[in-house]
Design a protein around this motif. Sequence first.
Motif, short mmCIF file in Angstrom:
data_model
loop_
_atom_site.label_atom_id
_atom_site.label_comp_id
_atom_site.label_asym_id
_atom_site.label_seq_id
_atom_site.Cartn_x
_atom_site.Cartn_y
_atom_site.Cartn_z
N THR A 100 0.83 -1.22 0.00
CA THR A 100 0.00 0.00 0.00
C THR A 100 0.86 1.26 0.00
OG1 THR A 100 -0.10 0.10 2.42
CG2 THR A 100 -1.82 -1.19 1.30
N LYS A 102 1.66 2.82 2.54
CA LYS A 102 1.18 3.65 3.65
C LYS A 102 1.80 3.26 4.99
CE LYS A 102 -2.03 5.94 1.27
NZ LYS A 102 -2.02 7.41 1.12
N MET A 128 1.91 3.27 10.78
CA MET A 128 1.47 4.08 9.65
C MET A 128 2.53 5.14 9.37
SD MET A 128 -1.46 2.87 8.67
CE MET A 128 -1.94 4.19 7.56
N GLN A 138 -5.52 8.10 6.49
CA GLN A 138 -4.68 7.38 5.53
C GLN A 138 -4.83 5.86 5.61
OE1 GLN A 138 -2.83 9.15 3.33
NE2 GLN A 138 -3.63 11.02 4.29
#
Length: 751
Positions: A100, A102, A128, A138
Motif C-alpha cells: 500500500t 502507507k 502508519m 490514511q
Amino acid sequence: MGIAAAMGGWSARHRWAAVGGWLLFVIVAMVIGQAAGRTDVDENRAMPGEVKQAATIIDDSGLTDAAGEMVLIQATHGGSTSDPAFRTAVSDVVTAVRATGKVTAVTSPYDTGAISADHRSALVRFDMRGAADDAADQVQPVLDAVGSVQGQHKDLRIEEFGDASSAKAENDAFGSDFKTAEFSAVPVALAILLIAFGALVAALLPVLLAMTAFLGATGVVALVSHAVPMSDTANSVMLLVGLAVGVDYCLFYLRREREEREAGHDAGTALRIAAATSGRAVLISGITVIVAMAGMLFTGIGDFKAMGVATMIVVAIAMFGSVTVLPALLSLLGERVEKGRIPFLNRRARAQRGHGAADGGSRFWRTVLRPVLRNPKTATLIAGGALAAIAIPAFGMHTANLSMDQELGDGPAIVRTYQHISAAFPGGPDPAHVVVKADDITAPAVVRAIEAFRAEAVSSGASSGPVTVTVHSAQNVAQLAVPLAGGTDRGKAEADLTTLRDQVRPDTLGKVAGVQAPITGQTAGSMDFTHKITSSVPPVFAFVTVFAFLLMLLSFRSLTIALTSIALNLLSVGAAYGVLTMVFQHGWGAGLVGATGTGAVVAWLPLFLFVILFGLSMDYHVFVVSRIREARMRGLSTRSAIEHGITTTAGVVTSAAVIMVAVFAIFGTLSMQSMKQMGVGLAFAVLIDATVIRGVLLPAVMTLLGERNWYLPRWMNRLPDMTHDESALPKPPATAGHRLPVAPPQVPDRV
C-alpha cells in the motif's frame, strides 16, 4: 435608565445602523476567521500528567509519534500458527500492507514472537507513515488490503486493529452523530417555535439570531484559537449552547414585547418596556452563563478550555445581539412580525397569549400553582423530597473514560476485532507505552535498566508480555510497548499500570540518574484524565457557585433570592446526576433510551453538565424572578407577585424548555454512549428545571419565605446597586385589564 434599556432604545431609533452593523460584524468575523484558520488542540499535549510528559519528549526529540497497527491472523477451526496455510496467510498480510505504501516497520510474528499462548493466533505489527494525527485519514487502503487477504483465506480470521483504524471508526461514529444532531437541531427548534408563535416571521427571528450569533462566533473562535487551541467538540458544543441561549434570549424579549402590545401599549412603549425588563434579564442571564462556562478553564485540560472559551464567545455574541439587533428588527417589522400566520397554530397561539395578557398568566400554570400556593410546605416537601431521592444515587457515581467496546457497543466490526485480539493477547490492543529519555540511551546502565524493566514488568504480573523495545539512538530515546495483564478489564489494567509506575519503574529505570521514563497509553491517559478532572471539581464548583451567588445578589439586592437560586440549581444538577448514575451506571431503564449499562458515567460529563446546566438554568430563574420582583415593586403582595410572575412567564419558559429538551434528546438517540449520556442528562435536567423547580419548588419556597424573600442585611447596602425601578415603567391602559395597584406599597430594604 438601565444599560439594556439604553441599548434597546438606541437600536430602535437607529434601526438600519443596528441591523447593518450586526450583519457586517458576522460577515467580517467569518471572513477574517476563515483567512486566519483554526488551530486545534494537540490531544497528547493537552492531556494531563505523564501523557503530556511523554508527548513532549517525543516532540522535542524530533520523532514522529507514529500510529501503530496490528493484524490478527487466527485459526478458527483447530489449526495452529505452524500450519503451512497459516504461514502463507501471514506472508500475504505482510506483502499486502507493504504494497500500500502507507506503512513502515512491518514485522512478522515469527520474528517478534507475537504468537498467542495457545498457538492459534498471531499478530503482524506495523506503523502508519506520517504523523499519528493524520493516520486515521490514511488507513483505509491498508484496511482494504487486509480485507482482500481475508477473502483469499476464508478458513482463517484476518482482521486489523490499531491507533489509526480505531480512530477512524470513532471519528466516523462521532462525526456521523454530531452531523445528525446539528442538522436536526435547527428544524426541531423552528417547528416548536412555529407552534409557540403561530407565525413564520416570529418563529424565524429566534433561529436567525441564534444562527448568525453562531456564525459570527465561529470566526471569532478561529482567531482566538491561535491563543487557545480549539477542537471539533468545542465547535459542536458551541452550536448547542449558542442555539439554546440565542433562542431563549430572543423568546424572552419577543414574548414580552408582544405581551405589552396586547396589553394596550403602543409599539414604541412596548419595545421600551421589553428592553428595560426582558433585556435586563437577558444581560444578567448571559453574564451568569459566561461565568459558568469560565469554570471549564480551571480544569487545565485542553478540550475543556476550548469548550469553555468557545461557549463564552457565542453566549456573549448572542446576548449582545438580543439587546441590540433584536429591538431594531422588531422596530422595523412592527406588525409584520405576525406575517406568515399558520391558521390553526396562529389561533391557538393567540388564544394562549390572550389568556396571558388579560388574566395575568397561563391557565394551566394557574391551575398548578393554586394548590402549591395554598399548601407551600407540602409542595416543598413533596417536590424537594422527590428530587433529593432521585439525586441520592449520585453519591455512588463512578466515573471513567469509556473503552471502545463500551463507547460503540458490540455492533461495529472494529469492536469485535478489539475483543478477539484482547482474548488472544490480553492487553495487546491497548499496551502501556514507556518513553525513556537519557543523555546516552546506549549507556550500559541505561540498557541494563531497560532490560530489568522488561523482566520485572512480566514477573510482577503487571504485563503478560512480550515487552517490545524500539531504540532511537540518534535522539537518545527508547520506546517500550508493555501489554497490560488486565486486558479489557479497566480496573485490573489500571492496577497493572499503577504497579508499573509505582513499583517496576522505581526499581529499574528510576535508579539511573538523569533518566526520564513517563508511562503513557490509552489506560494511562484515561486514568490521568479521570484524576485530573476529579481534582478540578472543587475549584470549578466553588468558582461558579460563588460568582453566580454574587451576581444574583447584586442583580436583585436580596440575600435570600441569591441563596435560594444557588440551592435550587444545585438540586436540579444533583437530580440529573442521579438519573445518569441509575441509567448508565446501574443500567436501570437503560433499554428505554437504547443504552447499555456501561458501569460508569463518562469521566468528563459530570463537570461538563454542571457548568452547562448551571448556566442554562439561570436563564429561566432570572427571567421568572425578574417578573416576580417587577410585580412586587409595582404593588402586588409577595404571594400575588409570585403567581403573576410564574403564570406570565410560563409560556415562554415552557417553549424554551421544550426546544432545549428536544434538541438535547436528539443526542440521546445517537450511537455513542457518551453522547447518549450527555443528551439524557441535559434533557432530563432542563425538563425538571423548567417544570418541578420553576413551576413548583420556586413558588412554594418563595411563598414560605414571604417578605423575607427581599431581605438584605444593612451592612450589604454598600454593595453596588444593579437593580432598576420597575415601578417607573409605563402602566398599561386601564382597558387592558391588568389588576396591578396604582401605588406600590413600601418594600423592606428596597430591592
